[in-house]
Design an enzyme around this catalytic site. Structure first.
Site, PDB file in Angstrom:
ATOM      1  N   TYR A  81      16.868   4.188   8.920  1.00 36.25           N
ATOM      2  CA  TYR A  81      16.467   3.117  10.104  1.00 36.25           C
ATOM      3  C   TYR A  81      15.661   4.000  11.217  1.00 36.25           C
ATOM      4  O   TYR A  81      16.033   5.019  11.571  1.00 36.25           O
ATOM      5  CB  TYR A  81      17.816   2.681  10.642  1.00 36.25           C
ATOM      6  CG  TYR A  81      17.563   1.091  10.142  1.00 36.25           C
ATOM      7  CD1 TYR A  81      16.498   0.325  10.981  1.00 36.25           C
ATOM      8  CD2 TYR A  81      18.657   0.470   9.594  1.00 36.25           C
ATOM      9  CE1 TYR A  81      16.581  -0.935  10.768  1.00 36.25           C
ATOM     10  CE2 TYR A  81      18.479  -0.919   9.554  1.00 36.25           C
ATOM     11  CZ  TYR A  81      17.345  -1.522  10.206  1.00 36.25           C
ATOM     12  OH  TYR A  81      17.269  -2.986   9.793  1.00 36.25           O
ATOM     13  N   GLU A  83      13.952   2.313  14.195  1.00 35.77           N
ATOM     14  CA  GLU A  83      13.240   1.426  15.211  1.00 35.77           C
ATOM     15  C   GLU A  83      12.908   2.281  16.454  1.00 35.77           C
ATOM     16  O   GLU A  83      13.499   3.189  16.809  1.00 35.77           O
ATOM     17  CB  GLU A  83      14.399   0.503  15.544  1.00 35.77           C
ATOM     18  CG  GLU A  83      14.655  -0.638  14.695  1.00 35.77           C
ATOM     19  CD  GLU A  83      15.704  -1.802  15.381  1.00 35.77           C
ATOM     20  OE1 GLU A  83      15.844  -1.651  16.397  1.00 35.77           O
ATOM     21  OE2 GLU A  83      16.126  -2.518  14.626  1.00 35.77           O
ATOM     22  N   ASP A 258     -10.082  -8.178  13.433  1.00 33.54           N
ATOM     23  CA  ASP A 258      -9.212  -7.867  12.469  1.00 33.54           C
ATOM     24  C   ASP A 258      -9.964  -7.515  11.189  1.00 33.54           C
ATOM     25  O   ASP A 258     -10.962  -8.284  10.648  1.00 33.54           O
ATOM     26  CB  ASP A 258      -8.643  -9.442  11.976  1.00 33.54           C
ATOM     27  CG  ASP A 258      -7.626  -9.399  10.912  1.00 33.54           C
ATOM     28  OD1 ASP A 258      -7.825  -8.265  10.042  1.00 33.54           O
ATOM     29  OD2 ASP A 258      -7.262 -10.397  10.492  1.00 33.54           O
ATOM     30  N   THR A 287      -5.196  -4.269   7.564  1.00 33.23           N
ATOM     31  CA  THR A 287      -4.564  -4.040   6.437  1.00 33.23           C
ATOM     32  C   THR A 287      -4.868  -2.698   5.766  1.00 33.23           C
ATOM     33  O   THR A 287      -5.821  -2.273   5.922  1.00 33.23           O
ATOM     34  CB  THR A 287      -4.469  -4.966   5.273  1.00 33.23           C
ATOM     35  OG1 THR A 287      -5.918  -4.904   4.719  1.00 33.23           O
ATOM     36  CG2 THR A 287      -4.146  -6.374   5.652  1.00 33.23           C
ATOM     37  N   LYS A 290      -6.204  -3.143   1.304  1.00 30.43           N
ATOM     38  CA  LYS A 290      -7.557  -3.815   0.459  1.00 30.43           C
ATOM     39  C   LYS A 290      -8.603  -2.539   0.275  1.00 30.43           C
ATOM     40  O   LYS A 290      -8.290  -1.694  -0.317  1.00 30.43           O
ATOM     41  CB  LYS A 290      -8.048  -4.910   1.296  1.00 30.43           C
ATOM     42  CG  LYS A 290      -7.084  -5.832   1.641  1.00 30.43           C
ATOM     43  CD  LYS A 290      -7.458  -7.188   2.551  1.00 30.43           C
ATOM     44  CE  LYS A 290      -6.835  -8.011   2.960  1.00 30.43           C
ATOM     45  NZ  LYS A 290      -5.580  -8.808   2.798  1.00 30.43           N
ATOM     46  N   ARG A 296       0.500  -1.494   0.275  1.00 27.34           N
ATOM     47  CA  ARG A 296       0.405  -2.602   1.190  1.00 27.34           C
ATOM     48  C   ARG A 296       1.038  -2.311   2.711  1.00 27.34           C
ATOM     49  O   ARG A 296       2.239  -1.759   2.793  1.00 27.34           O
ATOM     50  CB  ARG A 296       1.432  -3.543   0.310  1.00 27.34           C
ATOM     51  CG  ARG A 296       1.111  -3.857  -0.834  1.00 27.34           C
ATOM     52  CD  ARG A 296       1.745  -4.884  -1.649  1.00 27.34           C
ATOM     53  NE  ARG A 296       1.024  -6.125  -0.921  1.00 27.34           N
ATOM     54  CZ  ARG A 296      -0.309  -6.634  -1.191  1.00 27.34           C
ATOM     55  NH1 ARG A 296      -0.697  -5.979  -2.433  1.00 27.34           N
ATOM     56  NH2 ARG A 296      -0.884  -7.583  -0.839  1.00 27.34           N
TER      57      ARG A 296
HETATM   58  N1  PLP Z   1      -6.267 -10.358   7.953  1.00 27.03           N
HETATM   59  C1  PLP Z   1      -7.128 -10.827   7.100  1.00 27.03           C
HETATM   60  C2  PLP Z   1      -8.499 -10.784   7.744  1.00 27.03           C
HETATM   61  C3  PLP Z   1      -6.812 -10.923   6.048  1.00 27.03           C
HETATM   62  O1  PLP Z   1      -7.983 -11.293   5.026  1.00 27.03           O
HETATM   63  C4  PLP Z   1      -5.363 -10.933   5.298  1.00 27.03           C
HETATM   64  C5  PLP Z   1      -5.055 -10.947   3.851  1.00 27.03           C
HETATM   65  O2  PLP Z   1      -5.655 -11.228   3.067  1.00 27.03           O
HETATM   66  C6  PLP Z   1      -4.618 -10.549   6.542  1.00 27.03           C
HETATM   67  C7  PLP Z   1      -4.875 -10.447   7.674  1.00 27.03           C
HETATM   68  C8  PLP Z   1      -3.091 -10.607   6.068  1.00 27.03           C
HETATM   69  O3  PLP Z   1      -2.670  -9.485   5.428  1.00 27.03           O
HETATM   70  P1  PLP Z   1      -1.320  -9.291   4.545  1.00 27.03           P
HETATM   71  O4  PLP Z   1      -1.341 -10.119   3.602  1.00 27.03           O
HETATM   72  O5  PLP Z   1      -1.071  -7.854   4.689  1.00 27.03           O
HETATM   73  O6  PLP Z   1      -0.391  -9.939   5.574  1.00 27.03           O
END
Ligand code: PLP
Length: 489
Positions: A81, A83, A258, A287, A290, A296
């Site tokens: 743990y 945190e 993002d 993320t 990808k 993940r």
């Molecule tokens: N942001 C975007 C632009 C995405 O395409 C995705 C997932 O497809 C996410 C966030 C979410 O990612 P996660 O599935 O790891 O929560």
């Protein structure tokens, strides 16, 4: 243009080839141990590798992590743990987790040239949630505390706390619309982000399908968001983040990017200058699994003024960190700093071009007319199909994709009218531009041989022999580009 003429980058060495024997021994031992405790899990794990090896994976958000990344997750680091953050934990005995988190964050800062990195988010959605709260904490909560002359929310009077709670819940967010390729977490009602913010969307030009920066600026001037979100799940083009930052600055918004989908192209220096979000955004989320090809997970990069608030992500927004996954992030980020990753990223983009051109040459219609990232969005109404029918028929033939809305989708968000293709996974296997041209041919073969059944948006008939023919050709492509060559269980 013949597909072979597109490629510029040479293939990277096969994933994990240099330690394939050692990794094979490690996996054989691990599976033997699993078998002795719960054989069904050992069997499902073996089967998943076989299935991944045998399928033409074109899902734009998936990839194959290296054995080094995968092995990093299978350890006792999971048992701790932790945190808090490095040096400020709510638990004792976190010295090794501190090392893991520091190394991962250092790689992230160096790779992306960011002043600050936070490697704890468990996924992209979690990263976005932490980022939203960090922006709210910095821009709404901190000034309110200062105005009340207190340092902590617990020191506010009941009345001042109630006022602040309403203020936090009354902020505005402007992001890309779902049908133009935005993500649910960019303020849409079914997602918590849509409940936290008043949201408005910007779309794309109805004629070209391209992002219209003047329209984004006009929407921002009118709506005056606290947060302007840029980034997408299904937009097949690059974004000019310098322009997005100018728009944000003009209206006093925080620019949050993002880059979940295209982080690998940023890491591999395919997207540079105005197309690299990191120097332009106040906060960048992603993320790690990808195009970045890690475990993940999620990651946040931020300008210094947001760093303290992001650091409070756990336990204020997130559950306890996953040290074994942070270890795997460190390994993946270290891999992404190697020159071979740059050549991989360039091939991802070259291959998307080849796929798009392969479709166009065969008469298919693409949203925006093509691609300049890793995504190709095929409008399947040109085949007389819904996305749902096309996705299922392709799966029958061993081609794994996902259906996706297209702008002003006539079939709605469930059946849709598009199929989204992505090149990161098959590029990891070694596919080149000629292979992707062949993929376009196979997909076109399936779709031209698929007929809707009556007025159903889901049912279809696939002409006899199509699935077998396409599967056989796909098997040849897969055999020529094996996944984890040398890895033997
Ligand atoms: N942001 C975007 C632009 C995405 O395409 C995705 C997932 O497809 C996410 C966030 C979410 O990612 P996660 O599935 O790891 O929560």
């Amino acid at each position: 243009m013949p597909a072979d003429s597109i490629g510029t980058a040479t293939p990277a060495p096969p994933l994990g080839a240099e330690y394939a024997d050692t990794a094979s021994a490690a996996y054989r031992a691990a599976l033997q141990v699993l078998e002795s405790v719960e054989p069904r899990i050992a069997a499902a794990t073996r089967k998943e590798l076989a299935d991944q090896r045998d399928s033409l994976k074109l899902i734009a958000s998936e990839n194959y992590a290296s054995p080094a990344v995968l092995l990093a997750m299978g350890s006792w680091l999971s048992d701790k743990y932790a945190e808090g953050t490095v040096g400020h934990r709510f638990y004792a005995g976190c010295q090794n987790v501190d090392t893991v988190e520091s190394v991962a964050a250092e790689h992230a800062r160096e790779l992306f040239g960011a002043p600050y990195a936070y490697v704890q988010p468990h996924s992209g959605i979690d990263a976005n949630l932490v980022a939203y709260w960090a922006i709210l904490a910095t821009r709404v909560e901190a000034p309110a505390l200062a105005e009340s002359g207190v340092k902590h929310v617990n020191d506010l009077s009941e009345a001042d706390w109630e006022t602040l709670r309403h203020k936090l819940g009354g902020q505005r967010l402007l992001g890309m619309s779902l049908d133009a390729g935005g993500h649910l977490t960019h303020g849409f009602r079914p997602n918590i982000s849509g409940k936290m913010f008043f949201q408005r969307s910007y779309g794309t030009d109805p004629e070209t399908g391209l992002l219209d920066y003047d329209a984004v600026a006009a929407a921002a001037r009118e709506f005056k968001p606290l947060i302007l979100v840029a980034g997408y799940s299904a937009y097949p083009r690059r974004i000019n983040f310098a322009t997005m930052r100018e728009i944000a600055d003009e209206v006093g918004a925080t620019l949050m990017v993002d880059m979940a989908h295209f982080a690998g192209l940023v890491a591999g220096k395919v997207f540079t200058g105005d197309e690299d979000p990191v120097p332009h955004a106040h906060v960048t989320t992603t993320t790690t699994h990808k195009s970045l090809r890690g475990p993940r997970g999620g990651l946040i990069l931020a300008q210094p003024e947001y760093a303290d608030a992001v650091d409070r992500g756990c336990p204020m927004v997130l559950g306890g960190p996953l040290p074994h996954v942070m270890a795997a992030k460190a390994v993946a980020l270290a891999e992404a700093r190697r020159p071979a990753f740059g050549s991989y990223a360039q091939r991802v983009a070259d291959n998307a071009q080849a796929l798009a051109e392969g479709f166009l040459r065969r008469g298919a219609r693409l949203v925006t007319g093509g691609t300049d990232n890793h995504i190709v969005l095929l409008d399947v109404t040109s085949f007389g199909l819904t996305g749902r029918q096309a996705e299922s028929a392709l799966l029958d033939a061993g081609v794994v994709t996902n259906r996706n809305s297209i702008p002003a989708d006539p079939n709605g968000a469930w059946y849709t009218s598009g199929i989204r293709f992505g090149t990161p996974a098959l590029t990891t296997r070694g596919f080149g531009t000629a292979d992707f041209d062949r993929v376009a041919e196979l997909v076109t073969d399936v779709l031209t041989n698929t007929t809707p059944q009556g007025s159903s948006k889901a049912k279809y008939t696939l002409a006899d022999g199509t699935a077998e023919r396409v599967r056989a050709s796909a098997a040849e492509l897969l055999a020529a580009n094996p996944l984890y060559p040398g890895l033997a269980l």
